[in-house]
Design an enzyme around this catalytic site. Structure first.
Site: not given
Ligand code: NAD
Length: 469
Positions: A34, A40-41, A181-182, A445
């Site tokens: 729709k 959202v992503c 909101g943390g 490494h």
């Protein structure tokens, strides 16, 4: 009436992946959306925020570490407009890619609002007002995602009281930003604007930030926010606000019973997401919706109505894109008649704060609560050559193992590229690996991955580049 094998409602990372996989499996598939393809992503969440986070990180590096590395840039400026255009370009490319993939795999995409009218029929209202009904002979997949929760005393106005959608679209960096909101969104986006110069205040109702995440990891991020001048209020509730004559906003908070007022320019409300289960017609066909609004489904993705499946945010926490996508793949296979079920060992999490936090499996506390004695291996990035060369030495890799067997129970990383490194942790859990398996695997490494190998060795008291205690 057009008939399909499967109808998928929603085209987010759950729905579009499900529809693509159904197409691959030669199932005649319709995907209904729709709003924008990608959900959202792709449009307002994961991807746009990661573009901004990466821009913020680059800007921060240009300011803080490049001169030390011997790179002089002159003046470094940011241009929020150019950044937004760049970000929108990425979103367009990705959503275009999803449309292309749906098409090339034979799945039809339809723009419109879907309602379930029977266990195998869906009605779609299109933009021109016309209504069409479709039949699904094998299954209807609900993949409608979730929406931002609004606090009644902080109604969104799109400019000064905003949610995540607006926060990834700002064409001006606020001078002061207060985040209610943390959690994940509050800290990820709060830190973006903090890096670009905003004075950040975080107001969290609970005693900890990112509740549920390994708190040793969280502390590293918390210290970074504070080092940059940010303020964090815990056990604090945002009660309401008053607009000031100069256009600023005075936010009233309650910190453990004591009232305080914080003046800011923009308030980002990030107090969670709510599953999109209403208005889908589920009540008419008897699909269970739980107390929190989720539509629960079993290991085959089936709701209590066997022809109707639910995946992603709608089906329950954790509300994560990669969980939705994997569920989409599995449920496509179930519908196509393959032997498939949701049976993963863990759902890893990646939080794109600065530094990043990534987790897979149990924390030490969670394992202990299950009665398991643990042995924890930990290796700091400060002891790693590659991290020094990147000038990103904050953080560590922590591996939680069973004390007796040394089987890996959880991996918790805070530091550079934690989000990339956690895939190895998820694989270790999926393969039921032991600390020894990781420690004996040669890691090249110099890389950040060596920290994972050393943490596993540390769990066995055999790390090379730190003292084993
Ligand atoms: P969240 O649940 O992560 O955090 C919300 C926070 O707000 C919690 O800590 C909660 O205690 C607090 N809170 C609730 N009411 C409050 C109040 N009145 N005052 C102060 N604090 C209050 O939710 P979010 O950050 O909004 O994210 C929503 C969803 O999106 C989450 O499920 C998250 O997993 C997902 N998400 C994930 C990522 C990622 O994985 N990188 C990124 C963004 C969003």
């Amino acid at each position: 009436m057009k008939t399909y094998d499967a109808i998928v409602i929603g085209s987010g990372p759950g729905g579009y992946v499900c529809a693509i996989r159904l197409g691959q499996l030669k199932q005649k598939t319709l995907c209904i959306e729709k709003e924008e393809v990608g959900g959202v992503c792709l449009n307002w969440g994961c991807i746009p925020s990661k573009a901004l986070i990466n821009a913020a990180h680059t800007y921060e590096k240009a300011h803080s570490s490049m001169a030390t590395m011997g790179i002089k840039l002159g003046s470094v400026e940011h241009d929020p407009n150019a950044m937004q255009d760049w970000k929108e370009g990425i979103v367009k490319r990705l959503t275009g890619g999803v449309r292309g993939l749906l098409k090339s795999n034979g799945a039809d995409l339809l723009a419109g609002t879907a309602t379930v009218v029977s266990p195998n029929r869906v009605e779609v209202k299109k933009a021109d007002g016309s209504v069409e009904t479709f039949e699904a002979t094998k299954g209807i997949v609900l993949a409608t995602g979730s929406s931002t929760i609004e606090i009644p005393s902080f109604k969104f106005d799109g400019k000064q009281i905003i949610g995540a959608k607006e926060a990834v679209s700002l064409r001006e960096v606020p001078k002061r930003l207060l985040v209610i909101g943390g959690g994940v969104i509050g800290l990820e986006l709060g830190m973006v604007y903090q890096a670009f110069g905003a004075e950040l205040v975080v107001v969290e109702a609970l005693p900890t930030l990112l509740t549920g995440v390994d708190q040793d990891c969280v502390k590293v991020v918390e210290r970074r926010i504070q080092k940059r001048g940010g303020k964090i209020y815990k056990n604090a509730k945002a009660m309401g606000y008053e607009k000031q004559s100069d256009g600023s906003i005075a936010v009233k908070i309650d910190v453990e019973g004591k009232p305080e007022t914080i003046v800011t320019d923009v308030v980002l409300v990030a107090v969670g997401m709510r599953p999109n289960s209403r208005g889908l017609g589920l009540e008419n066909v008897g699909v269970n919706i739980d107390k929190r609004g989720f539509v629960p489904s079993d290991e085959f993705g089936r709701t209590n109505v066997p022809t109707i499946y639910s995946i992603g945010d709608l089906s329950g926490p954790p509300m994560l894109a990669h969980k939705a996508s994997k569920e989409g793949e599995v449920i496509a296979e179930v519908i196509a008649g393959h032997k498939a079920a949701k049976d993963w060992a863990c759902i890893p999490g990646a939080i794109f704060t600065d530094p990043e936090i990534a987790t897979a499996g149990l924390t030490a506390e969670e394992a202990q609560a299950k009665g398991i004695e643990v042995s924890v291996g930990k290796f700091p990035f400060a002891a790693l050559g590659k991290a020094m060369a990147m000038m990103e030495t904050d953080g560590f890799v922590k591996i939680v193992t069973d004390k007796k067997t040394k089987q890996v129970l959880g991996v918790h990383i805070v530091g550079p590229e934690a989000s990339t490194m956690i895939s190895e942790g998820a694989l270790a859990l999926e393969m039921a690996a032991f600390a020894e398996d990781i420690a004996l695997t040669i890691h090249p490494h110099p890389t950040l991955g060596e920290a994972f190998m050393e943490a596993a060795a540390h769990a066995m008291g055999a790390a090379i580049h730190i003292v084993n205690r």
